[in-house]
Design a protein around this motif. Structure first.
Motif, short mmCIF file in Angstrom:
data_model
loop_
_atom_site.label_atom_id
_atom_site.label_comp_id
_atom_site.label_asym_id
_atom_site.label_seq_id
_atom_site.Cartn_x
_atom_site.Cartn_y
_atom_site.Cartn_z
N TYR A 1 0.82 -1.21 0.00
CA TYR A 1 0.00 0.00 0.00
C TYR A 1 0.86 1.26 0.00
O TYR A 1 0.65 2.17 -0.82
CB TYR A 1 -0.95 0.00 1.20
CG TYR A 1 -1.81 1.24 1.23
CD1 TYR A 1 -2.87 1.38 0.35
CD2 TYR A 1 -1.55 2.28 2.11
CE1 TYR A 1 -3.66 2.51 0.34
CE2 TYR A 1 -2.33 3.42 2.12
CZ TYR A 1 -3.38 3.53 1.23
OH TYR A 1 -4.14 4.67 1.23
N GLU A 2 1.81 1.33 0.90
CA GLU A 2 2.63 2.54 1.03
C GLU A 2 3.46 2.81 -0.21
O GLU A 2 3.65 3.96 -0.60
CB GLU A 2 3.51 2.45 2.28
CG GLU A 2 2.71 2.57 3.56
CD GLU A 2 3.50 2.25 4.81
OE1 GLU A 2 4.75 2.08 4.73
OE2 GLU A 2 2.88 2.16 5.89
N GLN B 1 -0.62 4.55 -1.81
CA GLN B 1 -0.72 5.76 -1.00
C GLN B 1 -0.39 7.03 -1.79
O GLN B 1 -1.09 8.03 -1.66
CB GLN B 1 0.14 5.65 0.24
CG GLN B 1 -0.20 6.68 1.30
CD GLN B 1 0.47 6.37 2.61
OE1 GLN B 1 1.61 5.92 2.64
NE2 GLN B 1 -0.24 6.61 3.69
N VAL C 1 -3.50 8.09 -3.61
CA VAL C 1 -4.52 8.68 -2.73
C VAL C 1 -4.19 10.14 -2.48
O VAL C 1 -5.07 11.00 -2.54
CB VAL C 1 -4.62 7.90 -1.40
CG1 VAL C 1 -5.54 8.59 -0.43
CG2 VAL C 1 -5.08 6.47 -1.65
N GLU C 2 -2.94 10.43 -2.25
CA GLU C 2 -2.53 11.81 -2.01
C GLU C 2 -2.77 12.67 -3.25
O GLU C 2 -3.16 13.83 -3.15
CB GLU C 2 -1.08 11.85 -1.56
CG GLU C 2 -0.89 11.23 -0.18
CD GLU C 2 0.56 10.94 0.18
OE1 GLU C 2 1.46 11.23 -0.63
OE2 GLU C 2 0.77 10.41 1.29
N ARG D 1 -7.69 0.48 3.17
CA ARG D 1 -6.71 1.53 3.43
C ARG D 1 -7.00 2.80 2.61
O ARG D 1 -6.85 3.91 3.11
CB ARG D 1 -5.30 1.01 3.15
CG ARG D 1 -4.89 -0.07 4.13
CD ARG D 1 -3.72 -0.90 3.60
NE ARG D 1 -3.53 -2.07 4.41
CZ ARG D 1 -2.63 -2.18 5.37
NH1 ARG D 1 -1.81 -1.18 5.64
NH2 ARG D 1 -2.53 -3.29 6.07
N GLN E 1 -10.01 4.57 4.23
CA GLN E 1 -9.59 5.23 5.48
C GLN E 1 -8.78 6.49 5.19
O GLN E 1 -9.05 7.56 5.74
CB GLN E 1 -8.78 4.26 6.33
CG GLN E 1 -8.39 4.81 7.67
CD GLN E 1 -7.63 3.78 8.50
OE1 GLN E 1 -6.92 2.92 7.97
NE2 GLN E 1 -7.76 3.87 9.80
N ASP E 2 -7.79 6.39 4.30
CA ASP E 2 -6.93 7.54 4.00
C ASP E 2 -7.69 8.66 3.30
O ASP E 2 -7.48 9.84 3.61
CB ASP E 2 -5.73 7.12 3.15
CG ASP E 2 -4.61 6.51 3.96
OD1 ASP E 2 -4.74 6.44 5.21
OD2 ASP E 2 -3.60 6.09 3.36
N LEU F 1 -7.88 12.32 4.99
CA LEU F 1 -7.31 13.47 4.30
C LEU F 1 -8.38 14.51 3.96
O LEU F 1 -8.14 15.71 4.05
CB LEU F 1 -6.57 13.03 3.04
CG LEU F 1 -5.28 12.22 3.28
CD1 LEU F 1 -4.77 11.62 1.98
CD2 LEU F 1 -4.22 13.10 3.91
#
Length: 173
Positions: A62-63, A67, A70-71, A108, A111-112, A116
């Motif tokens: 994920y990271e 991720q 998502v950002e 994930r 949630q993120d 955010l």
């Protein structure tokens, strides 16, 4: 986010209990760790943007891969995570997670995104609309996995004389 628009990652799942019981052996491995390369058998090397071995955690996948997407969503960009592989290759585990303790990509991301958005709303007073698709393409049939009443729908993909692909509404056949 960098100017690379498509990235490809491979995740090698561990052998299943029944595979171990029948003395199956791993035929794909990441070499060397962190290189983004996998070796098939003893001599076929393939390169990817990311390569994860059987011991990679959901966090690592994920990271590294999702991720950053998502950002970038909150910057106004669209994002797609496309999982491909044969039945039993680990797509569902990666997307949905193996247990409640170790959520997959879907858990994930949700949630993120909402964390955010809450931060942004508190800072800027911004309202946001979230739209999500979760589609399965199997044997050229498309199904919306978020709509339990949806049956498979036939999907026709066509190629024109120039090699361009599209669906029936895009090409005259």
């Amino acid at each position: 986010m960098s100017d690379v628009y498509n990235r490809v990652a491979v995740r090698i799942r561990p052998l299943l209990s029944r595979e171990l019981l029948h003395h199956h052996q791993e035929c794909v491995r990441v070499v060397p760790q962190g290189s983004g390369q996998v070796m098939l058998g003893s001599d076929r090397l393939f390169s990817f943007d990311h390569a994860f071995g059987p011991t990679a955690s959901q966090d690592e996948v994920y990271e590294s891969c999702v991720q950053p997407l998502v950002e970038s969503l909150l910057g106004g960009f669209n994002a797609t995570v496309f999982c491909y592989g044969q039945t039993g290759s680990g797509k569902t585990y990666t997307l949905g997670g193996g247990s409640q303790d170790e959520g997959g990509i879907i858990d994930r991301v949700a949630q993120d995104v909402f964390l955010l958005l809450a931060k942004q709303k508190n800072n800027d007073g911004i309202k946001a609309v979230v739209r999500v698709s979760y589609l399965e393409l199997y044997r050229e049939e498309l199904r919306d996995l978020l709509d339990i009443n949806t049956n498979f729908k036939e999907l026709h993909i066509r190629e024109d004389e120039k090699g361009n692909t599209g669906n029936n509404s895009e090409f005259q056949i």
